[in-house]
Design a protein around this motif. Structure first.
Motif, PDB file in Angstrom:
ATOM      1  N   PRO A  47     -14.322 -11.931  -4.632  1.00 44.06           N
ATOM      2  CA  PRO A  47     -15.164 -11.982  -5.777  1.00 44.06           C
ATOM      3  C   PRO A  47     -14.690 -13.016  -6.944  1.00 44.06           C
ATOM      4  N   ALA A  48     -13.596 -13.919  -6.681  1.00 43.14           N
ATOM      5  CA  ALA A  48     -12.944 -14.751  -7.605  1.00 43.14           C
ATOM      6  C   ALA A  48     -14.038 -15.578  -8.327  1.00 43.14           C
ATOM      7  N   LEU A  91     -11.554   0.120 -13.526  1.00 37.26           N
ATOM      8  CA  LEU A  91     -10.433   0.933 -13.683  1.00 37.26           C
ATOM      9  C   LEU A  91      -9.143   0.381 -14.334  1.00 37.26           C
ATOM     10  N   SER A  92      -8.786  -0.757 -13.841  1.00 37.78           N
ATOM     11  CA  SER A  92      -7.709  -1.703 -14.453  1.00 37.78           C
ATOM     12  C   SER A  92      -7.928  -1.811 -15.692  1.00 37.78           C
ATOM     13  N   LEU A  95      -6.448 -11.298 -11.658  1.00 38.97           N
ATOM     14  CA  LEU A  95      -6.004 -10.146 -11.702  1.00 38.97           C
ATOM     15  C   LEU A  95      -4.729  -9.946 -10.761  1.00 38.97           C
ATOM     16  N   GLU A 125      -8.988   1.606   3.239  1.00 36.02           N
ATOM     17  CA  GLU A 125     -10.438   2.487   3.275  1.00 36.02           C
ATOM     18  C   GLU A 125     -11.394   2.051   4.500  1.00 36.02           C
ATOM     19  N   ALA A 126     -11.103   0.554   4.829  1.00 38.75           N
ATOM     20  CA  ALA A 126     -12.138   0.027   5.527  1.00 38.75           C
ATOM     21  C   ALA A 126     -12.142   0.713   6.948  1.00 38.75           C
ATOM     22  N   TYR A 165     -16.073 -13.372 -10.767  1.00 42.87           N
ATOM     23  CA  TYR A 165     -15.190 -12.957 -11.741  1.00 42.87           C
ATOM     24  C   TYR A 165     -14.818 -13.697 -12.910  1.00 42.87           C
ATOM     25  N   ASP A 166     -14.426 -15.061 -12.259  1.00 42.31           N
ATOM     26  CA  ASP A 166     -14.233 -16.025 -13.177  1.00 42.31           C
ATOM     27  C   ASP A 166     -15.250 -16.258 -14.321  1.00 42.31           C
ATOM     28  N   VAL A 191      -7.854  -1.952   0.825  1.00 43.28           N
ATOM     29  CA  VAL A 191      -8.890  -2.360   1.451  1.00 43.28           C
ATOM     30  C   VAL A 191      -8.959  -2.015   2.783  1.00 43.28           C
ATOM     31  N   ASP A 237      -5.333  -0.261 -18.365  1.00 39.62           N
ATOM     32  CA  ASP A 237      -4.825  -1.003 -19.413  1.00 39.62           C
ATOM     33  C   ASP A 237      -4.700  -0.532 -20.807  1.00 39.62           C
ATOM     34  N   LEU A 244      -5.959   5.245  -5.436  1.00 40.97           N
ATOM     35  CA  LEU A 244      -6.376   3.942  -6.093  1.00 40.97           C
ATOM     36  C   LEU A 244      -5.971   3.957  -7.450  1.00 40.97           C
ATOM     37  N   LEU A 251     -12.289  -1.331  -9.144  1.00 37.73           N
ATOM     38  CA  LEU A 251     -11.311  -1.814  -9.181  1.00 37.73           C
ATOM     39  C   LEU A 251     -11.030  -2.622 -10.586  1.00 37.73           C
ATOM     40  N   PHE A 252     -11.930  -3.484 -11.101  1.00 36.67           N
ATOM     41  CA  PHE A 252     -11.658  -4.072 -12.408  1.00 36.67           C
ATOM     42  C   PHE A 252     -12.029  -3.118 -13.569  1.00 36.67           C
ATOM     43  N   PRO A 292     -14.063  -0.342  -0.073  1.00 39.71           N
ATOM     44  CA  PRO A 292     -13.780  -1.702   0.326  1.00 39.71           C
ATOM     45  C   PRO A 292     -14.337  -2.007   1.588  1.00 39.71           C
ATOM     46  N   PRO A 293     -14.702  -3.320   2.123  1.00 39.18           N
ATOM     47  CA  PRO A 293     -14.380  -4.381   1.216  1.00 39.18           C
ATOM     48  C   PRO A 293     -15.987  -4.695   0.644  1.00 39.18           C
ATOM     49  N   ARG A 319      -0.155  -1.588 -11.316  1.00 35.94           N
ATOM     50  CA  ARG A 319      -0.260  -2.974 -11.774  1.00 35.94           C
ATOM     51  C   ARG A 319      -0.045  -2.987 -13.209  1.00 35.94           C
ATOM     52  N   GLN A 320      -0.519  -1.951 -14.130  1.00 37.98           N
ATOM     53  CA  GLN A 320      -0.024  -2.185 -15.410  1.00 37.98           C
ATOM     54  C   GLN A 320       1.241  -2.085 -15.798  1.00 37.98           C
ATOM     55  N   TRP A 335      -6.027 -14.876  -3.969  1.00 37.69           N
ATOM     56  CA  TRP A 335      -7.091 -14.238  -3.786  1.00 37.69           C
ATOM     57  C   TRP A 335      -8.077 -14.081  -4.930  1.00 37.69           C
ATOM     58  N   LEU A 336      -7.335 -13.368  -5.999  1.00 34.70           N
ATOM     59  CA  LEU A 336      -8.197 -13.049  -7.268  1.00 34.70           C
ATOM     60  C   LEU A 336      -7.067 -13.602  -8.350  1.00 34.70           C
ATOM     61  N   VAL A 343      -3.842   1.140  -9.465  1.00 35.24           N
ATOM     62  CA  VAL A 343      -4.108   0.632 -10.910  1.00 35.24           C
ATOM     63  C   VAL A 343      -2.736   0.937 -11.849  1.00 35.24           C
ATOM     64  N   PHE A 378     -16.471  -1.956  -4.531  1.00 38.06           N
ATOM     65  CA  PHE A 378     -15.202  -1.614  -4.599  1.00 38.06           C
ATOM     66  C   PHE A 378     -14.311  -2.574  -5.721  1.00 38.06           C
ATOM     67  N   THR A 379     -14.677  -3.587  -5.402  1.00 40.68           N
ATOM     68  CA  THR A 379     -13.880  -4.695  -6.529  1.00 40.68           C
ATOM     69  C   THR A 379     -14.360  -4.565  -8.002  1.00 40.68           C
TER      70      THR A 379
END
Lengths: 466, 521
Positions: free
Chosen positions: A450-451, A383-384, B74, B143-144, A454-455, B140, A388, B180, A380-381, A371-372, B187-188, B70-71, B184, A376-377
């Motif tokens: 990213p929004a 991996l999520s 998610l 790591e940054a 990503y949307d 973030v 899931d 990380l 992250l998507f 990140p940032p 969150r799940q 932010w997002l 994740v 990274f983002t």
């Protein structure tokens, strides 16, 4: 008027024609206007994001997925022409060179909208044929010839395989429309022939994506191809592969045989790619193996098979082309004579060209997934989405692979920032630097905010998996 | 965006260094201007942090909260806040920026702009780590800060800087990749990245164990706990003075902060189960760090190994799960930052004069540099936890907690305090009164700038040492909140102290109120 819906494709086709005319007229250089025209293409694609429709007997569909990928392809093409245009003194940068690039990008744009297997196959071939011509362009170099032959031979073999698979699918399902195929069962017990066919057909796209074990061409081709060509081959055709895989993955629900195969291929691909990259000294070869690993990461989203997974794969491919093109931008800009830079050539880059070193650092850290950055983002998507769907083992493999990959990406930064070199400073034109800076800024911006994109990707994913 | 009293103080603390960093890049003036601009930014940062002193211990759990989407797709948000666990860490980070600039004023002479650029980025990221209330945002920042720290070691470090910087980067990043995966997973299971919301939920024991293992590895490497400490001496010895100060004062605290912020509230049952191991490893760290420090001839290495021991006290305090133990741990985090930060700063000053960090080359300085030795003495005594200094309070609180929990644990940790006295006094004795090996022209005493660098830290040594209750009063309510929530969750789950592991693994999370209502329907 349906013609307005096709503006992105038409704009690119217009560029192909213009370049064709320019090459007939014997124009020496088009780098004056081409990047701007390609940039306008991005705006046109952006305007076309909301286009929806079906045409050509429902074989060609404009939907959220296709328009998202068209936007990304247009962006990628604009960046590649921008990088290539920076090399004003290169005699190979003739209009026909760019024409072949544009033709390939056009084929990929068509590919994004194809929802029928035969059309899809034709679009794939259209995008590949121009590349067969482009790769051996460094004619006097033996490695370029080798790369060209490898790309053509492997490509032809895999294409044949895909076509063979297609025939199985047609035989078993009596249709080539993806929507009709999606409605039928894809378990091995119900339709063994179709599943075998699909696997073979997918192999063609795995080849484009350089997924293990279809990756053998990749490092050699990158190494042998001209730097600017490699920048293109390493990024944009992969988008085509991803878009098709996303479309096909949409009709396989999670935890079927096919998704499990995707998961296993992904795991093997990231591990093999990263391990092989550890020992590379040639930066382009290193990026080649890194792309094998990244193809594996994309599989996380495809294996998940859910809306979130498909959007994550789409988003990641955008992040990937941005960060990889940023890395290739540095490769192309720093090698004055067009030769392949090795890790040692990066030594002292911070002193010779501070801005290039900074862009390289941003690209490398993005490729690690730090990140940032967009890397990274995107990760992250992915991996999520995989977590899931219960692919816990795949997530663990992916994060462990990230840990392995740190070493070689870090060595890019290490050589650039801590290495000392007596080599002279690299003169980079201000325009090229601004371009590179923009690229790095995009990589960061996509990571921090990213929004919006990503949307868009999410819209594409949800449309396939409501 | 929701903010505290209309002014986003925490965001301002994060953004100000970033803005200053950009200003540096744009200005690219001479070295002196660069230093002045960064110093100005540092002082402004300290002033900006002052409103945080208005933190109300009896108020809500998180104060100065800022929230913005932010997002949303998610469940990620820009969510910051401060509580008793993070307050002093943020203040310490803000304080360290101007001190590091002053401490490197003459030490750093090459690539000055880039150096200060890295310092500013570090400060911003570190404050972000302590203030983040969104798990992804935390990651973030977490790591940054690796990148500027890597560059600080790799570019401005000693002769083996390449080796040290790569080792630092690989170790810490490899550890945090599993973090990380845990994020994740949370969150799940928890349905959100918001830390306060995740804290309210309970998770099955099996999940807690896996999540704890993944998180604890990342945090243990950062602390660093024995046997994950090997990156630390290399990094400390090779880093420039300001880098060592930041490493000791801020970076190491992130690991222990992670245990407090995530392991205890999110995985309470797993934390209790793993506590014996964590306590054993902490004691091993204390003793190992002390013994190795005793054998060092390089002053910086000695202090680096002493850090392993000191941080062992912090992790020991955390895993005692008593208010005394944990408040001692948090106080020790702050103390270690002040004391070891001061010591590293002083070693930097010494190195500027003698160009050696060997004890043998820096003997008998009491005669030539009395002021220097006075301050060195202050920090050394604080490091060995002399009564009246800050570390004494922290260490005693941890030891009281240890003896109250299990006398054997207390007995096992005590030799650590004695070892600290042995190696610090030996160092102090030789540097102050040892036989001077060579009289060098460079032995001039502290200048005004150096005084300005060290005096704030020395004052803090005595301030916390003599009036610790002020800090403890702020910290304790937060600790009580964490510990009582932890006990309540474990009780609700049915966890008993003598339950065998196999049986614990079967413990599922208790149903939430909403879930029970759903079932009843």
């Amino acid at each position: 008027m349906t013609i307005y819906l096709l503006l992105p494709e038409l704009w690119l086709l217009g560029l192909v024609c213009a370049l064709f005319v320019a090459s007939l007229k014997g124009v020496k250089s088009v780098s004056g206007w081409l990047p701007a025209a390609a940039g306008i293409g991005v705006l046109v694609a952006l305007m076309g994001v909301s286009a929806r429709g079906e045409m050509l007997y429902a074989t060609y569909r404009l939907d959220a997925l296709s328009q998202f990928f068209k936007l990304v392809i247009a962006l990628g093409f604009a960046i590649v022409t921008g990088i290539a245009a920076g090399k004003k003194d290169d005699a190979d940068m003739t209009p026909d060179y760019f024409m072949l690039l544009a033709l390939s990008a056009w084929g990929l744009m068509l590919l994004a909208s194809c929802v029928e297997l035969v059309t899809l196959y034709l679009a794939l071939e259209l995008s590949s044929y121009s590349l067969y011509a482009l790769i051996p362009l460094r004619g006097q170099d033996r490695r370029a010839a080798e790369a060209g032959i490898k790309y053509i031979l492997f490509g032809a073999a895999v294409t044949a395989l895909a076509l063979f698979g297609l025939s199985y699918i047609m035989a078993a399902k009596h249709t080539t429309y993806i929507s009709a195929l999606a409605a039928s069962s894809w378990s091995f017990a119900d339709a063994p022939l179709a599943v075998v066919g699909l696997t073979l057909f997918l192999a063609g796209f795995f080849y484009k994506l350089a997924l293990f074990p279809f990756h053998f061409w990749c490092p050699d081709v990158y190494q042998g191809a001209k730097n600017e060509t490699a920048a293109y081959v390493a990024t944009i055709p992969k988008l085509g592969a991803v878009v098709v895989l996303v479309r096909l993955a949409a009709f396989v629900t999670p935890h079927m045989e096919v998704t499990d195969i995707l998961a296993i291929l992904g795991a093997v691909s990231m591990t093999a790619g990263n391990l092989a990259a550890l020992v590379q000294r040639d930066v382009k070869r290193l990026l080649g193996y890194s792309s094998v690993a990244h193809a594996g990461y994309v599989m996380l989203g495809l294996a998940a098979g859910s809306a979130a997974g498909l959007s994550a794969a789409a988003f990641y491919s955008l992040a990937y082309i941005l960060m990889n093109l940023a890395a290739f931008y540095v490769v192309c800009t720093m090698s004055v004579g067009g030769e392949n830079p090795s890790l040692d050539d990066l030594d002292g880059l911070y002193k010779r060209a501070p801005a290039l070193a900074m862009i390289l650092a941003v690209a490398a850290f993005a490729l690690v997934g730090l990140p940032p950055t967009a890397g990274f983002t995107g990760k992250l998507f992915l991996l999520s989405a995989a977590w899931d769907q219960g692919y816990h083992w795949l997530v663990i493999v992916a994060v462990l692979n990230t840990a392995i990959s740190i070493y070689y990406y870090l060595s890019l930064v290490r050589h650039a920032y801590t290495g000392e070199s007596e080599a002279p400073a690299i003169a980079v034109p201000r325009g090229a630097l601004v371009f590179g800076g923009l690229l790095a800024a995009l990589v960061l911006l996509l990571g921090i905010l990213p929004a919006p994109l990503y949307d868009l990707a999410a819209m594409a994913g949800t449309q396939l998996h409501p | 965006m929701t903010t505290h009293n209309g002014f986003p103080v925490v965001t301002a603390l994060i953004v100000l260094p970033l803005v200053a960093a950009v200003v540096l890049l744009v200005l690219r003036r001479n070295e002196h201007t660069t230093r002045l601009v960064t110093l100005g930014a540092g002082i402004l940062e300290c002033l900006l942090a002052l409103p945080l002193l208005g933190y109300a211990p009896d108020g809500p759990a998180f104060q100065f909260v800022e929230h913005a989407p932010w997002l949303p797709a998610l469940g990620m948000s820009y969510h910051l806040g401060v509580d008793g666990l993070s307050l002093y860490m943020i203040l310490l980070t803000a304080l360290m920026l101007p001190l590091c600039v002053l401490g490197s004023w003459t030490y750093i002479s090459k690539r000055v702009t880039e150096f200060h650029f890295c310092l500013l980025l570090m400060t911003s990221a570190c404050i972000g780590v302590f203030a983040a209330l969104d798990f992804v945002l935390f990651y973030v920042f977490w790591e940054a800060m690796l990148v500027p720290m890597y560059l600080l070691i790799a570019v401005w470090g000693g002769p083996r800087r390449r080796y040290a910087s790569i080792k630092f980067f690989l170790y810490t990043l490899a550890g945090s990749t599993l973090l990380l995966a845990a994020i994740v997973a949370f969150r799940q299971v928890g349905g959100t990245f918001a830390i306060p919301e995740l804290m309210e939920k309970t998770y099955s024991f099996r999940f807690q164990m896996w999540a704890f293992l993944a998180m604890a590895l990342a945090f243990a490497i950062k602390v660093p706990m024995f046997p994950f400490h090997t990156w630390l001496p290399a990094a400390h010895v090779e880093a420039p003075a300001a880098g060592s100060v930041l490493l000791a004062a801020i970076l190491l605290k992130m690991g222990t902060y992670g245990f407090l912020r995530f392991c205890l509230p999110l995985t309470p049952a797993a934390s209790v189960t793993a506590a014996p191991v964590m306590i054993a490893v902490s004691i091993a760290s204390i003793l190992y760090g002390g013994c190795i420090a005793l054998g060092q001839t390089d002053i910086k290495k000695l202090i680096a190994y002493s850090s392993v021991g000191h941080m062992g006290f912090v992790t020991l305090g955390i895993f005692l799960f008593s208010v005394k133990g944990v408040s001692g741990a948090i106080l020790q985090m702050l103390n270690h930052g002040i004391t070891t930060g001061g010591l590293f700063m002083m070693v930097g000053l010494l190195y500027e004069r003698s160009h050696s960090r060997e004890i043998a080359d820096n003997q008998g300085l009491g005669k030539f540099m009395p002021a220097y030795m006075f301050l060195f003495g202050v920090f050394s005594f604080s490091s060995l936890a002399f009564p009246g200094t800050n570390s004494f309070v922290g260490e005693v609180l941890v030891l009281i907690g240890a003896f109250a929990g299990n006398p054997w644990v207390g007995f096992a940790a005590v030799p650590g305090a004695m070892l600290a006295a042995a190696y610090m006094l030996r160092l102090l004795q030789r540097v102050t009164w040892g036989e001077p090996t060579s009289f060098k022209k460079g032995w001039y005493d502290l200048g005004a700038r150096e005084w300005a660098t060290l005096v704030p830290l020395a004052l803090l040594v005595f301030y916390i040492g003599l009036a610790p209750s002020l800090a403890i009063r702020t910290i304790e309510p937060s600790i009580e909140r964490v510990l009582s929530a932890m006990n309540a969750k474990n009780q609700a789950m049915g966890l008993t102290p003598d339950m065998p592991l196999a049986q614990r693994m079967e413990l599922a999370a208790p149903l939430t109120v909403a879930q029970s209502a759903d079932l009843a329907r």
